[in-house]
Design a protein around this motif. Structure first.
Motif, PDB file in Angstrom:
ATOM      1  N   GLY A  44       5.250  -4.180 -14.379  1.00  0.00           N
ATOM      2  CA  GLY A  44       5.471  -3.241 -13.285  1.00  0.00           C
ATOM      3  C   GLY A  44       6.730  -3.571 -12.505  1.00  0.00           C
ATOM      4  O   GLY A  44       7.398  -4.584 -12.747  1.00  0.00           O
ATOM      5  N   ASP A  45       7.041  -2.714 -11.561  1.00  0.00           N
ATOM      6  CA  ASP A  45       8.206  -2.921 -10.701  1.00  0.00           C
ATOM      7  C   ASP A  45       7.861  -3.761  -9.474  1.00  0.00           C
ATOM      8  O   ASP A  45       8.732  -4.416  -8.908  1.00  0.00           O
ATOM      9  N   ILE A  46       6.612  -3.703  -9.063  1.00  0.00           N
ATOM     10  CA  ILE A  46       6.168  -4.459  -7.892  1.00  0.00           C
ATOM     11  C   ILE A  46       4.738  -4.927  -8.166  1.00  0.00           C
ATOM     12  O   ILE A  46       3.900  -4.160  -8.652  1.00  0.00           O
ATOM     13  N   THR A  47       4.477  -6.196  -7.890  1.00  0.00           N
ATOM     14  CA  THR A  47       3.186  -6.799  -8.210  1.00  0.00           C
ATOM     15  C   THR A  47       2.318  -6.839  -6.959  1.00  0.00           C
ATOM     16  O   THR A  47       2.738  -7.348  -5.917  1.00  0.00           O
ATOM     17  N   VAL A  48       1.109  -6.298  -7.091  1.00  0.00           N
ATOM     18  CA  VAL A  48       0.171  -6.201  -5.971  1.00  0.00           C
ATOM     19  C   VAL A  48      -1.129  -6.887  -6.356  1.00  0.00           C
ATOM     20  O   VAL A  48      -1.662  -6.657  -7.446  1.00  0.00           O
ATOM     21  N   ALA A  49      -1.638  -7.730  -5.488  1.00  0.00           N
ATOM     22  CA  ALA A  49      -2.973  -8.308  -5.658  1.00  0.00           C
ATOM     23  C   ALA A  49      -3.807  -7.943  -4.442  1.00  0.00           C
ATOM     24  O   ALA A  49      -3.308  -7.945  -3.312  1.00  0.00           O
ATOM     25  N   SER A  50      -5.051  -7.609  -4.676  1.00  0.00           N
ATOM     26  CA  SER A  50      -5.956  -7.369  -3.547  1.00  0.00           C
ATOM     27  C   SER A  50      -6.926  -8.530  -3.429  1.00  0.00           C
ATOM     28  O   SER A  50      -7.288  -9.167  -4.428  1.00  0.00           O
ATOM     29  N   ILE A  51      -7.335  -8.810  -2.211  1.00  0.00           N
ATOM     30  CA  ILE A  51      -8.373  -9.802  -1.923  1.00  0.00           C
ATOM     31  C   ILE A  51      -9.413  -9.096  -1.070  1.00  0.00           C
ATOM     32  O   ILE A  51      -9.167  -8.757   0.097  1.00  0.00           O
ATOM     33  N   PHE A  52     -10.574  -8.849  -1.680  1.00  0.00           N
ATOM     34  CA  PHE A  52     -11.634  -8.129  -0.974  1.00  0.00           C
ATOM     35  C   PHE A  52     -12.960  -8.453  -1.636  1.00  0.00           C
ATOM     36  O   PHE A  52     -13.139  -8.203  -2.830  1.00  0.00           O
ATOM     37  N   TYR A  67     -20.269 -16.245  -0.718  1.00  0.00           N
ATOM     38  CA  TYR A  67     -19.205 -16.218  -1.720  1.00  0.00           C
ATOM     39  C   TYR A  67     -17.967 -16.901  -1.150  1.00  0.00           C
ATOM     40  O   TYR A  67     -17.562 -16.622  -0.014  1.00  0.00           O
ATOM     41  N   PRO A  68     -17.347 -17.800  -1.903  1.00  0.00           N
ATOM     42  CA  PRO A  68     -16.231 -18.588  -1.335  1.00  0.00           C
ATOM     43  C   PRO A  68     -15.077 -17.705  -0.875  1.00  0.00           C
ATOM     44  O   PRO A  68     -14.597 -16.850  -1.621  1.00  0.00           O
ATOM     45  N   ARG A  69     -14.637 -17.940   0.339  1.00  0.00           N
ATOM     46  CA  ARG A  69     -13.503 -17.203   0.900  1.00  0.00           C
ATOM     47  C   ARG A  69     -12.429 -18.206   1.314  1.00  0.00           C
ATOM     48  O   ARG A  69     -12.662 -19.035   2.199  1.00  0.00           O
ATOM     49  N   THR A  70     -11.275 -18.131   0.649  1.00  0.00           N
ATOM     50  CA  THR A  70     -10.200 -19.116   0.833  1.00  0.00           C
ATOM     51  C   THR A  70      -8.874 -18.378   1.009  1.00  0.00           C
ATOM     52  O   THR A  70      -7.927 -18.592   0.244  1.00  0.00           O
ATOM     53  N   PHE A  71      -8.816 -17.534   2.022  1.00  0.00           N
ATOM     54  CA  PHE A  71      -7.732 -16.563   2.128  1.00  0.00           C
ATOM     55  C   PHE A  71      -6.353 -17.224   2.238  1.00  0.00           C
ATOM     56  O   PHE A  71      -5.408 -16.843   1.525  1.00  0.00           O
ATOM     57  N   GLU A  72      -6.192 -18.193   3.120  1.00  0.00           N
ATOM     58  CA  GLU A  72      -4.872 -18.791   3.317  1.00  0.00           C
ATOM     59  C   GLU A  72      -4.379 -19.482   2.057  1.00  0.00           C
ATOM     60  O   GLU A  72      -3.210 -19.337   1.657  1.00  0.00           O
ATOM     61  N   ALA A  73      -5.266 -20.222   1.400  1.00  0.00           N
ATOM     62  CA  ALA A  73      -4.878 -20.887   0.153  1.00  0.00           C
ATOM     63  C   ALA A  73      -4.560 -19.851  -0.930  1.00  0.00           C
ATOM     64  O   ALA A  73      -3.622 -20.029  -1.715  1.00  0.00           O
ATOM     65  N   ASP A  74      -5.331 -18.777  -0.969  1.00  0.00           N
ATOM     66  CA  ASP A  74      -5.083 -17.727  -1.959  1.00  0.00           C
ATOM     67  C   ASP A  74      -3.696 -17.115  -1.767  1.00  0.00           C
ATOM     68  O   ASP A  74      -2.962 -16.897  -2.741  1.00  0.00           O
ATOM     69  N   CYS A  75      -3.345 -16.836  -0.528  1.00  0.00           N
ATOM     70  CA  CYS A  75      -2.032 -16.224  -0.272  1.00  0.00           C
ATOM     71  C   CYS A  75      -0.897 -17.168  -0.657  1.00  0.00           C
ATOM     72  O   CYS A  75       0.107 -16.740  -1.241  1.00  0.00           O
ATOM     73  N   ALA A  76      -1.048 -18.443  -0.351  1.00  0.00           N
ATOM     74  CA  ALA A  76      -0.011 -19.416  -0.718  1.00  0.00           C
ATOM     75  C   ALA A  76       0.143 -19.476  -2.236  1.00  0.00           C
ATOM     76  O   ALA A  76       1.266 -19.543  -2.772  1.00  0.00           O
ATOM     77  N   THR A  77      -0.978 -19.441  -2.940  1.00  0.00           N
ATOM     78  CA  THR A  77      -0.944 -19.488  -4.403  1.00  0.00           C
ATOM     79  C   THR A  77      -0.300 -18.235  -4.972  1.00  0.00           C
ATOM     80  O   THR A  77       0.513 -18.301  -5.908  1.00  0.00           O
ATOM     81  N   LEU A  78      -0.647 -17.086  -4.440  1.00  0.00           N
ATOM     82  CA  LEU A  78      -0.067 -15.833  -4.919  1.00  0.00           C
ATOM     83  C   LEU A  78       1.443 -15.795  -4.672  1.00  0.00           C
ATOM     84  O   LEU A  78       2.212 -15.332  -5.520  1.00  0.00           O
ATOM     85  N   GLN A  79       1.859 -16.267  -3.525  1.00  0.00           N
ATOM     86  CA  GLN A  79       3.290 -16.291  -3.232  1.00  0.00           C
ATOM     87  C   GLN A  79       4.030 -17.179  -4.229  1.00  0.00           C
ATOM     88  O   GLN A  79       5.106 -16.818  -4.716  1.00  0.00           O
ATOM     89  N   ALA A  80       3.438 -18.311  -4.576  1.00  0.00           N
ATOM     90  CA  ALA A  80       4.063 -19.219  -5.538  1.00  0.00           C
ATOM     91  C   ALA A  80       4.170 -18.603  -6.922  1.00  0.00           C
ATOM     92  O   ALA A  80       5.054 -18.970  -7.707  1.00  0.00           O
ATOM     93  N   GLN A  81       3.283 -17.643  -7.225  1.00  0.00           N
ATOM     94  CA  GLN A  81       3.304 -16.977  -8.531  1.00  0.00           C
ATOM     95  C   GLN A  81       4.222 -15.757  -8.555  1.00  0.00           C
ATOM     96  O   GLN A  81       4.318 -15.085  -9.576  1.00  0.00           O
ATOM     97  N   GLY A  82       4.867 -15.464  -7.439  1.00  0.00           N
ATOM     98  CA  GLY A  82       5.789 -14.343  -7.398  1.00  0.00           C
ATOM     99  C   GLY A  82       5.147 -13.003  -7.099  1.00  0.00           C
ATOM    100  O   GLY A  82       5.748 -11.957  -7.363  1.00  0.00           O
ATOM    101  N   CYS A  83       3.927 -13.019  -6.559  1.00  0.00           N
ATOM    102  CA  CYS A  83       3.296 -11.764  -6.147  1.00  0.00           C
ATOM    103  C   CYS A  83       4.090 -11.159  -4.992  1.00  0.00           C
ATOM    104  O   CYS A  83       4.544 -11.870  -4.095  1.00  0.00           O
ATOM    105  N   ASP A  84       4.260  -9.846  -5.002  1.00  0.00           N
ATOM    106  CA  ASP A  84       5.076  -9.184  -3.980  1.00  0.00           C
ATOM    107  C   ASP A  84       4.265  -8.748  -2.763  1.00  0.00           C
ATOM    108  O   ASP A  84       4.739  -8.841  -1.625  1.00  0.00           O
ATOM    109  N   VAL A  85       3.038  -8.245  -3.014  1.00  0.00           N
ATOM    110  CA  VAL A  85       2.229  -7.681  -1.933  1.00  0.00           C
ATOM    111  C   VAL A  85       0.783  -8.126  -2.103  1.00  0.00           C
ATOM    112  O   VAL A  85       0.238  -8.055  -3.225  1.00  0.00           O
TER     113      VAL A  85
END
Length: 282
Positions: A44-52, A67-85
């Motif tokens: 794709g042109d822009i990579t989007v991940a949802s957390i819900f 259910y485990p909720r680890t939002f801050e760590a998830d966002c840091a990991t996604l950013q490191a993988q090049g996720c855009d949004v």
């Protein structure tokens, strides 16, 4: 990387930025999720991940609240993988009023296996995925969505949903990521204690045994499935099903065809209080 919460903010963020490649998640991310993000970046042109964490797909006795909720760590990991949004709606953002309109998938596909043991599960899955698709792809007119094959039945249900509604979304299935010893990566693996983690590979091993039996033994399929169930139960598990189905529709193979047809062995079982699923194409 941008983090947005509301549907309007997501649409504004994506407007004019090309074809989205979307990875829906419930958070508590592991390497399996990150593999999906890496695949998405290629399509794709822009990579989007949802957390819900979607309440609609949990039964009353299941682990929605825990259910485990680890939002801050998830966002840091996604950013490191090049996720855009990252689209991270609260429940009131995605369901501002009770979701009385729900999508009912074909019972022939959705009320067997997982759907039998978790009634209504795929209604909840399809409803939230359809809504997420509307949020992510509405301004672009379509795009790509990436799902893991570990949730094999879910992937088929979503493929059929997209086909039936002629959605302009390409569904890509990605092979299951596994730990070094072969255990399928899952957010629920975090519930296992050290002893259970050492025992957890038994589910995959029994699926391997079952696939080998089907291809080589010549005995009736039901007999091999019953043996696999008993072998797992003898190890202290509580199996829901270990079965062999046709890959495209999850129907049992025709009698006498099990040695040739493209098949998948699927299993679900509890180890202690943790329910694990896995599958093996063969």
């Amino acid at each position: 990387m941008q983090i947005v919460q509301s549907i309007d903010a997501l649409r504004q963020t994506l407007a004019g930025r090309g074809r989205p490649a979307f990875v829906p998640t419930m958070g508590n991310l592991h390497e399996g999720h990150l593999s999906l993000v890496r695949h998405a970046r290629e399509h794709g042109d822009i990579t989007v991940a949802s957390i819900f964490v979607n309440r609609l797909q949990f039964l009353p006795h299941e682990d929605f609240d825990s259910y485990p909720r680890t939002f801050e760590a998830d966002c840091a990991t996604l950013q490191a993988q090049g996720c855009d949004v990252v689209f991270a709606p609260k429940e009131q953002d995605l369901y501002p009023q009770p979701q009385t309109f729900k999508l009912q998938p074909n019972p022939a596909l959705a009320d067997i296996l997982e759907g039998h043991f978790r009634p209504g599960f795929f209604t909840g899955v399809c409803t939230v995925v359809m809504k997420l698709f509307a949020c992510v792809f509405g301004t672009a007119g379509g795009g790509v969505a990436v799902f893991g094959k570990k949730d094999y039945q879910q992937l088929l249900v979503i493929r059929h949903m997209v086909q039936q509604f002629a959605l302009p979304v390409q569904i890509i299935g990605v092979d299951t990521e596994r730990a070094a010893d072969g255990l399928a990566l899952s957010s629920r693996n975090a519930y296992l204690n050290a002893e259970q983690r050492a025992q957890a590979l038994a589910l995959h091993k029994q699926l391997q045994w079952l696939a080998h039996q089907v291809r080589t033994s010549g005995q009736p399929l039901a007999q091999s499935e019953a043996q696999a169930m008993q072998r797992l139960a003898d190890l202290g598990w509580q199996p829901d099903y270990l079965t062999v189905r046709q890959r495209g529709n999850l129907l049992p193979p025709a009698q006498g065809d099990a040695s040739q047809t493209p098949l998948v062995a699927l299993g679900a079982a509890k180890l202690g209080t943790t329910r694990l699923i896995d599958n093996l194409e063969f």
